[in-house]
Design an enzyme around this catalytic site. Structure first.
Site, PDB file in Angstrom:
ATOM      1  N   GLU A  12       5.275   3.823   0.953  1.00 22.04           N
ATOM      2  CA  GLU A  12       4.202   2.940   0.470  1.00 22.04           C
ATOM      3  C   GLU A  12       2.929   3.496   1.059  1.00 22.04           C
ATOM      4  OE1 GLU A  12       1.224   0.479   0.694  1.00 22.04           O
ATOM      5  OE2 GLU A  12       2.557  -0.491   2.144  1.00 22.04           O
ATOM      6  N   CYS A  44      -3.107  -2.626   3.214  1.00 27.40           N
ATOM      7  CA  CYS A  44      -2.887  -1.772   2.042  1.00 27.40           C
ATOM      8  C   CYS A  44      -3.286  -2.507   0.768  1.00 27.40           C
ATOM      9  CB  CYS A  44      -1.412  -1.383   1.952  1.00 27.40           C
ATOM     10  SG  CYS A  44      -0.715  -0.689   3.461  1.00 27.40           S
TER      11      CYS A  44
END
Length: 545
Positions: free
Chosen positions: A295, A329
């Site tokens: 990720e 994120c």
């Protein structure tokens, strides 16, 4: 599979403590914060269950008081990394042959410890080491990590039962064995979420793998406590090996090993691509094709339709962009607003941003702390100066940077005339939000701009009361975000509710917080047992006419 694991009760999400004035949780956390700031501790490596002191040190600092050292952390070199790989090899046989129920019990115990006596310790370390407010630490280091432990055990149970074959004809027994990967997993974890730092080594380990864990150099204090939590929960030596060190040295040693079987990564897109490239160059040397799960970056968006609730949009923009200094994120980084709404909300949004309190997170009245380190501070400053020098951009709020005591960047709002302005396109990872104002009639056209502007596809949100607009945005932005929110900010995914991950340049979209991630850490074997095998090769059709 043992009978005891087939009836695992469904988990529930850990309740979030408010830390409101007068609550015992607030007083207890304050005492722990004071205790952790009294002395600098020394953190060793943990290899095969043993503490390793190398005498080569890095420092764990307090971002909002950058002169304060929380810990001096021993650093691994090539020899220590290879020792960690060997420890993972030695621990593998016993660990993978341990019943799944027993492996799960260790992490359920870790969840209970974290929900109880370890909560203040790990929350306080996260606040100090990563400059998170008490709320951001609570939802991350306590609640989300507890949820990862509990829900992942539930997912493991479900996987073990659901992958079994649907049929076994009379005289045979078909079954599937959930094996781990044949080798060890390399977990590389980020600074921004203590929960991710705990989950990346834990998830493969739960499925029977052993792990070499390289924590971020900017979250070593909190991550060390997570490692000690694993040990306190009864994790056997060598199952997870804690190896802080210089990234290139540790990674080169890990990827040189034939038994490298998987990478569990959260971090930058550039680093993940580099790791993928290095693994590909060594592909012929590995025992099996390694699983690469990552990720990575994001340029997360919000697009509002003219029918949207303006008050909800303002709240979502502020919380989505500025909580934890925009270092999630999923943090909101670009917004597309219709001109009619912008005219009505502009001054209120600016005033709200200017009202945000920022400072030492130990002062629980603050909404923001400092960015994580000097590099992040300078990157934010460069983007602000770039916008300041661009005639097509206007800084409407914030824009100040002060590193005299800590790495503080004001919550900043930029208005861009062009949707391709650098701050609308480039990942910043800081408290900087850029807005583009579109004509109300150009909603569908702007959806196309939003979809094509960034190489990333992590999170995004649409705000509208008009259901037709919601349906249109959902369809047109189908591949623009792995986590898509309707009338909600694009941050705050919850384990068991919104499995997290993105595609395109944002990663492999293997959805941490769901069974989908755990499937990547197993290598199933199909077994057929025949109780009455044929004793003659001849088939009936071969008989005489």
């Amino acid at each position: 599979m043992p009978e005891s694991i087939t009836h695992f009760p469904p988990p529930v999400n850990e309740p979030v403590h408010s830390y409101a004035p007068g609550t015992p949780q607030r007083d207890s956390l304050a005492a722990e914060l004071e205790s952790q700031q009294r002395a600098t501790i020394e953190i060793p490596l943990i290899i095969g269950g043993r503490e390793v002191h190398t005498g080569r040190f890095a420092e764990a600092l307090v971002p909002h008081r950058r002169g304060q050292v929380l810990a001096r952390v021993h650093q691994a070199g090539e020899a220590e990394t290879l020792a960690a790989v060997e420890a993972a090899r030695r621990a593998k046989a016993e660990w993978m042959n341990m019943p799944a129920a027993d492996r799960g019990a260790i992490f359920l115990r870790a969840a209970d410890l974290l929900a109880g006596p370890w909560r203040d310790r790990i929350n306080a370390a996260t606040m100090l080491n990563q400059s998170k407010t008490c709320h951001q630490a609570e939802i991350d280091a306590a609640c989300e990590l507890i949820d990862f432990f509990r829900f992942n055990v539930s997912y493991m149970v479900r996987i073990e039962s659901q992958v079994q074959p649907d049929a076994s004809p009379r005289g045979t027994w078909n079954r599937v064995e959930c094996r781990p990967l044949e080798g060890f997993v390399y977990a590389v974890t980020p600074f921004n979420f203590t929960s991710i730092a705990g989950n990346l080594p834990h998830a493969p380990a739960l499925m029977g793998n052993t792990v070499v864990w390289k924590p971020s150099p900017h979250a070593l204090h909190s991550n060390w406590l997570v490692m000690k939590l694993f040990e306190a929960a009864g994790l056997p030596p060598g199952v997870i090996n804690f190896v802080p060190g210089e990234a290139e040295v540790v990674t080169r040693a890990v990827l040189s090993q034939r038994d490298f079987a998987g990478l569990h990564f959260t971090g930058s897109t550039a680093v993940f691509r580099g790791l993928w490239r290095q693994a590909a160059e060594r592909l012929e040397t590995y025992r099996e094709y390694p699983r690469l799960v990552g990720e990575t970056g994001g340029k997360d968006f919000l697009i509002a339709h003219a029918s949207a609730d303006a008050d909800a949009v303002v709240a979502a923009m502020i919380r989505g962009a500025y909580e934890f200094q925009g270092q999630k994120c999923s943090a909101l980084s670009r917004a597309y607003l219709p001109r009619s709404m912008w005219s009505a909300m502009r001054e209120r949004l600016i005033a709200e941003i200017r009202s945000i309190p920022m400072g030492d997170v130990a002062d629980l009245s603050n909404f923001m702390g400092a960015v994580i380190h000097r590099g992040a501070f300078e990157r934010c400053a460069r983007h602000i100066e770039q916008a300041r020098g661009d005639a097509s951009c206007a800084i409407l709020a914030g824009g100040g940077c002060d590193d005299s005591h800590g790495w503080f960047v004001e919550p900043t709002l930029i208005e861009a005339v062009h949707p391709q302005a650098p701050s609308m396109c480039e990942e910043i990872f800081g408290p900087i939000l850029t807005v583009f104002i579109y004509e109300d009639a150009a909603f569908e056209e702007t959806l196309g701009v939003c979809d094509s502007t960034s190489p990333y596809a992590l999170t995004g949100a649409v705000f509208a009361r008009d259901q037709r607009a919601i349906a249109l945005a959902t369809r047109r932005l189908r591949f623009a975000a792995g986590n898509f929110y309707v009338n909600d900010k694009p941050t705050g995914a919850v384990v068991g509710q919104q499995p997290f991950g993105g595609a395109r340049a944002s990663g492999t979209n293997d959805k941490a917080g769901s069974a989908l991630n755990l499937l990547r850490w197993m290598s199933p074997r199909t077994i057929k047992e025949n109780f009455d095998p044929p004793r003659d090769y001849r088939m009936p059709y071969m008989g005489p006419a």
